[in-house]
Design a protein around this motif. Structure first.
Motif, mmCIF file in Angstrom:
data_model
loop_
_atom_site.group_PDB
_atom_site.id
_atom_site.type_symbol
_atom_site.label_atom_id
_atom_site.label_comp_id
_atom_site.label_asym_id
_atom_site.label_seq_id
_atom_site.Cartn_x
_atom_site.Cartn_y
_atom_site.Cartn_z
ATOM 1 N N ALA A 377 17.683 -34.141 -41.262
ATOM 2 C CA ALA A 377 18.286 -34.758 -40.081
ATOM 3 C C ALA A 377 19.524 -34.005 -39.595
ATOM 4 O O ALA A 377 20.332 -33.553 -40.400
ATOM 5 C CB ALA A 377 18.679 -36.202 -40.415
ATOM 6 N N THR A 378 19.657 -33.913 -38.289
ATOM 7 C CA THR A 378 20.924 -33.462 -37.684
ATOM 8 C C THR A 378 21.835 -34.692 -37.667
ATOM 9 O O THR A 378 21.991 -35.342 -36.643
ATOM 10 C CB THR A 378 20.673 -32.976 -36.245
ATOM 11 O OG1 THR A 378 19.831 -33.937 -35.577
ATOM 12 C CG2 THR A 378 19.986 -31.621 -36.215
ATOM 13 N N LEU A 379 22.404 -34.985 -38.838
ATOM 14 C CA LEU A 379 22.952 -36.330 -39.021
ATOM 15 C C LEU A 379 24.422 -36.506 -38.659
ATOM 16 O O LEU A 379 24.778 -37.468 -37.992
ATOM 17 C CB LEU A 379 22.708 -36.792 -40.462
ATOM 18 C CG LEU A 379 22.728 -38.307 -40.671
ATOM 19 C CD1 LEU A 379 21.650 -38.993 -39.852
ATOM 20 C CD2 LEU A 379 22.550 -38.661 -42.135
ATOM 21 N N THR A 380 25.277 -35.594 -39.126
ATOM 22 C CA THR A 380 26.720 -35.827 -38.902
ATOM 23 C C THR A 380 27.475 -34.562 -38.506
ATOM 24 O O THR A 380 27.244 -33.483 -39.061
ATOM 25 C CB THR A 380 27.407 -36.356 -40.193
ATOM 26 O OG1 THR A 380 27.391 -35.347 -41.197
ATOM 27 C CG2 THR A 380 26.745 -37.619 -40.699
ATOM 28 N N GLY A 381 28.401 -34.730 -37.568
ATOM 29 C CA GLY A 381 29.317 -33.649 -37.238
ATOM 30 C C GLY A 381 30.121 -33.232 -38.465
ATOM 31 O O GLY A 381 30.510 -32.074 -38.602
ATOM 32 N N ALA A 382 30.316 -34.168 -39.380
ATOM 33 C CA ALA A 382 31.108 -33.884 -40.574
ATOM 34 C C ALA A 382 30.469 -32.806 -41.456
ATOM 35 O O ALA A 382 31.176 -32.055 -42.139
ATOM 36 C CB ALA A 382 31.297 -35.168 -41.382
ATOM 37 N N ALA A 383 29.151 -32.702 -41.440
ATOM 38 C CA ALA A 383 28.480 -31.659 -42.236
ATOM 39 C C ALA A 383 28.908 -30.285 -41.742
ATOM 40 O O ALA A 383 29.121 -29.358 -42.529
ATOM 41 C CB ALA A 383 26.965 -31.819 -42.147
ATOM 42 N N THR A 384 29.058 -30.155 -40.429
ATOM 43 C CA THR A 384 29.481 -28.874 -39.854
ATOM 44 C C THR A 384 30.945 -28.600 -40.185
ATOM 45 O O THR A 384 31.329 -27.459 -40.457
ATOM 46 C CB THR A 384 29.320 -28.897 -38.323
ATOM 47 O OG1 THR A 384 28.114 -29.568 -38.015
ATOM 48 C CG2 THR A 384 29.286 -27.494 -37.762
ATOM 49 N N LEU A 385 31.769 -29.645 -40.160
ATOM 50 C CA LEU A 385 33.181 -29.465 -40.513
ATOM 51 C C LEU A 385 33.318 -28.940 -41.932
ATOM 52 O O LEU A 385 34.139 -28.076 -42.212
ATOM 53 C CB LEU A 385 33.933 -30.800 -40.397
ATOM 54 C CG LEU A 385 34.259 -31.284 -38.997
ATOM 55 C CD1 LEU A 385 34.983 -32.626 -39.075
ATOM 56 C CD2 LEU A 385 35.110 -30.256 -38.254
ATOM 57 N N GLY A 448 32.333 -38.170 -43.742
ATOM 58 C CA GLY A 448 31.242 -38.697 -42.927
ATOM 59 C C GLY A 448 29.852 -38.280 -43.359
ATOM 60 O O GLY A 448 28.908 -39.068 -43.259
ATOM 61 N N SER A 449 29.720 -37.056 -43.848
ATOM 62 C CA SER A 449 28.389 -36.603 -44.260
ATOM 63 C C SER A 449 27.992 -37.265 -45.580
ATOM 64 O O SER A 449 26.834 -37.648 -45.789
ATOM 65 C CB SER A 449 28.382 -35.072 -44.388
ATOM 66 O OG SER A 449 27.154 -34.617 -44.850
ATOM 67 N N VAL A 450 28.988 -37.460 -46.469
ATOM 68 C CA VAL A 450 28.732 -38.100 -47.765
ATOM 69 C C VAL A 450 28.392 -39.577 -47.581
ATOM 70 O O VAL A 450 27.411 -40.078 -48.154
ATOM 71 C CB VAL A 450 29.967 -37.968 -48.699
ATOM 72 C CG1 VAL A 450 29.723 -38.676 -50.030
ATOM 73 C CG2 VAL A 450 30.323 -36.506 -48.924
ATOM 74 N N THR A 451 29.172 -40.282 -46.755
ATOM 75 C CA THR A 451 28.916 -41.722 -46.611
ATOM 76 C C THR A 451 27.600 -41.971 -45.866
ATOM 77 O O THR A 451 26.910 -42.953 -46.145
ATOM 78 C CB THR A 451 30.083 -42.441 -45.914
ATOM 79 O OG1 THR A 451 30.418 -41.746 -44.718
ATOM 80 C CG2 THR A 451 31.303 -42.520 -46.809
ATOM 81 N N ALA A 452 27.235 -41.068 -44.970
ATOM 82 C CA ALA A 452 25.926 -41.196 -44.309
ATOM 83 C C ALA A 452 24.817 -41.068 -45.349
ATOM 84 O O ALA A 452 23.838 -41.823 -45.345
ATOM 85 C CB ALA A 452 25.768 -40.134 -43.222
ATOM 86 N N ALA A 453 24.988 -40.125 -46.274
ATOM 87 C CA ALA A 453 23.990 -39.934 -47.337
ATOM 88 C C ALA A 453 23.934 -41.179 -48.229
ATOM 89 O O ALA A 453 22.844 -41.627 -48.614
ATOM 90 C CB ALA A 453 24.337 -38.692 -48.156
#
Ligand code: BES
Ligand code: MN
Ligand code: ZN
Length: 502
Positions: A377-385, A448-453
């Protein structure tokens, strides 16, 4: 308009084959020859049989040519272009291959490919000698040539590549990877006034039909058939007809009931406005036709199985919806019920990806008995950060599996980094009125990427689960290397490589 992808692929796709003639006839039919330049202490051209024959054919001493370019260091991707006119031959490319490792061959091949992009050159490429690097070489040659345009006047030329050596199997295998990635990119680049969930379902249907392999079958759920998929409906009902779709593709060859079953769930948001929690600044919305990149990668990888025929049973679940802004859009504070009954308080309608995935994961866990449950998934902007655009964030509790996928990622050129599922942050998912709040906003852990996971993990039961957040890697901001600006097709090669290894 390219509403039929299959024909477009045939128009653009550069042909690749291999050739192993040992004499000068080799040069009679090509317009360009690419010779590798390695570096020991200084750049050097190896005296291979090919180089000797080329010297005889052209009367050009390549080492003398090389000496004319003292600034050339043979770093991977550096190219000296020698114009000539002998028979049909008009160019010799001296291509720096650095240390000739995987990464360097990828760079060098992409760089050569870019030199002949948009031309009808017929290129004899001798960049690699052993079998080991042929797949990297071929995939980069093809992918760096990718183009997408919808200009009304099309005068597209495409090059042809002849790889020097006895590499038929390697070239075929690499072509399966490259062609699948090419398709993923076509799906991503198609603009969202064409690409709605129904369009994606139709593309998937024609891809399955074109594969001519009866092990591949497809089912599409829409309307009343989706009534238990509360997340997919809450997001997708924001858009008028045709509305959300669940595309279910299965690869189950004879005998597969005893094999491992992999279920892959893809985020297929055909456009993400953010919904009522509208995306701001609005420039952030421009790239959001790519928000179905996870579903697209899974789709192409599954179709590629028809050719690769690995011993694994696969179910692909593409969760397709548009996240639009309208009178039927969901509101922040709505409570929805996911497949399986979990209730979720919607906080920010721009966190729509996890809502559609939750239904897919729960459905897989309850109905499909997977040995591996994967989502992309293109899930969170935080993954890019956190990781930038070169590494995707990978979440799983299974470190052995993570290691294996990490290695495959490096080999195929789609890198992943194993991220932690931090249990301490889980409390942020609590809600006062529902089972969960969906943006983990009870406490602010700024991850954000961790909590989405962690949110997704609530829906996978006890399954062996791997989540890929490809928000950063799914799009390239620059036209360079194997990518053009826009959709990269990330995860296509990774999934094919991994599925083929099970
Ligand atoms: N599709 C976006 C994530 C995204 C951002 C992908 C940039 C590619 C490039 C996703 O639906 C989203 O909007 N996520 C929000 C979640 C937040 C509201 C909790 C985000 O990351 O800002
Ligand atoms: Mn969003
Ligand atoms: Zn999104």
């Amino acid at each position: 308009m390219p509403t039929k992808l299959s024909s477009k692929i045939i128009d653009f796709y550069p042909a690749v084959s291999c050739i192993n003639l040992k004499n000068e006839k080799l040069f009679a039919d090509v317009t360009a020859v690419a010779i590798p330049v390695g570096t020991d202490e200084k750049p050097k051209i190896a005296k291979t049989a090919l180089v000797k024959n080329l010297t005889t054919f052209t009367n050009i001493d390549l080492n003398i040519e090389l000496a004319n370019w003292p600034e050339f260091t043979a770093k991977a991707g550096e190219i000296i272009e020698i114009p000539l006119s002998v028979g049909k031959l008009t160019r010799i490319y001296l291509v720096g291959i650095g240390e000739a490792n995987l990464e360097d061959i990828r760079k060098a091949s992409a760089s050569l490919s870019r030199k002949v992009k948009g031309t009808d050159a017929k290129v004899l490429s001798a960049l690699v000698e052993g079998k080991d690097l042929v797949e990297t070489n071929v995939a980069a040659l093809v992918l760096a040539n990718y183009q997408f345009n919808m200009k009304s006047e099309k005068k597209l030329k495409r090059p042809t590549f002849l790889v020097y050596g006895d590499f038929k199997n390697e070239v075929e295998r690499a072509s399966i990877f490259a062609k699948a990635t090419w398709r993923t990119r076509d799906l991503i680049h198609t603009p969202s006034n064409i690409k709605n969930p129904l369009w994606l379902a139709n593309q998937a249907k024609s891809m399955v039909a074109a594969s001519k392999n009866s092990a591949l079958t497809i089912k599409i759920k829409s309307g009343a058939a989706l009534k238990e998929f509360g997340g997919l409906l809450a997001v997708g009902n924001s858009s008028p007809k045709p509305g959300p779709r669940l595309i279910e593709i299965s690869y189950s060859p004879k005998g597969s009931s005893n094999w491992s079953h992999v279920v892959m769930v893809g985020k297929g948001i055909t456009f993400d406005t953010g919904g009522v929690s509208l995306k701001r600044p609005y420039e952030f919305m421009i790239g959001m036709k790519s928000d179905m990149a996870g579903a697209a990668a899974i789709l192409s990888a599954t179709i590629a199985m028809a050719e690769l025929k690995p011993k694994v049973k696969i179910t692909a679940l593409l969760m397709c919806a548009e996240n639009a802004l309208s009178g039927t859009a969901q509101r922040p504070s709505d409570v929805i019920k996911h497949y399986g009954g979990t209730t979720v308080e919607v906080i920010n309608t721009d966190a729509e990806g996890r809502l559609v995935l939750a239904d897919g994961l729960a459905y897989a866990d309850e109905e499909l008995d997977p040995d591996y449950l994967i989502d992309v998934a293109t899930l969170t902007g935080a993954a890019t950060l956190g990781l930038g655009r070169q590494y995707a964030a990978m979440y799983t509790r299974d470190s052995a599996l993570a290691k294996k996928i990490h290695v495959i990622g490096n080999n195929v050129g789609e890198k992943v980094w194993h991220m932690p599922l931090i249990d301490d942050y889980e409390v942020a998912l609590e809600s006062d009125i529902a089972d969960l709040n969906h943006t983990a906003d009870k406490y602010d852990f700024s991850a954000g990427s961790v909590t989405a996971a962690l949110f997704l993990e609530k829906f996978v039961g006890k399954r062996k689960w791997v989540h890929f957040d490809i928000a950063g890697t799914g799009r390239s901001e620059v036209d360079a290397g194997e990518n053009i600006k826009g959709g990269t097709g990330f995860a296509t090669r990774l999934l094919i490589g991994w599925l083929d290894s099970i």
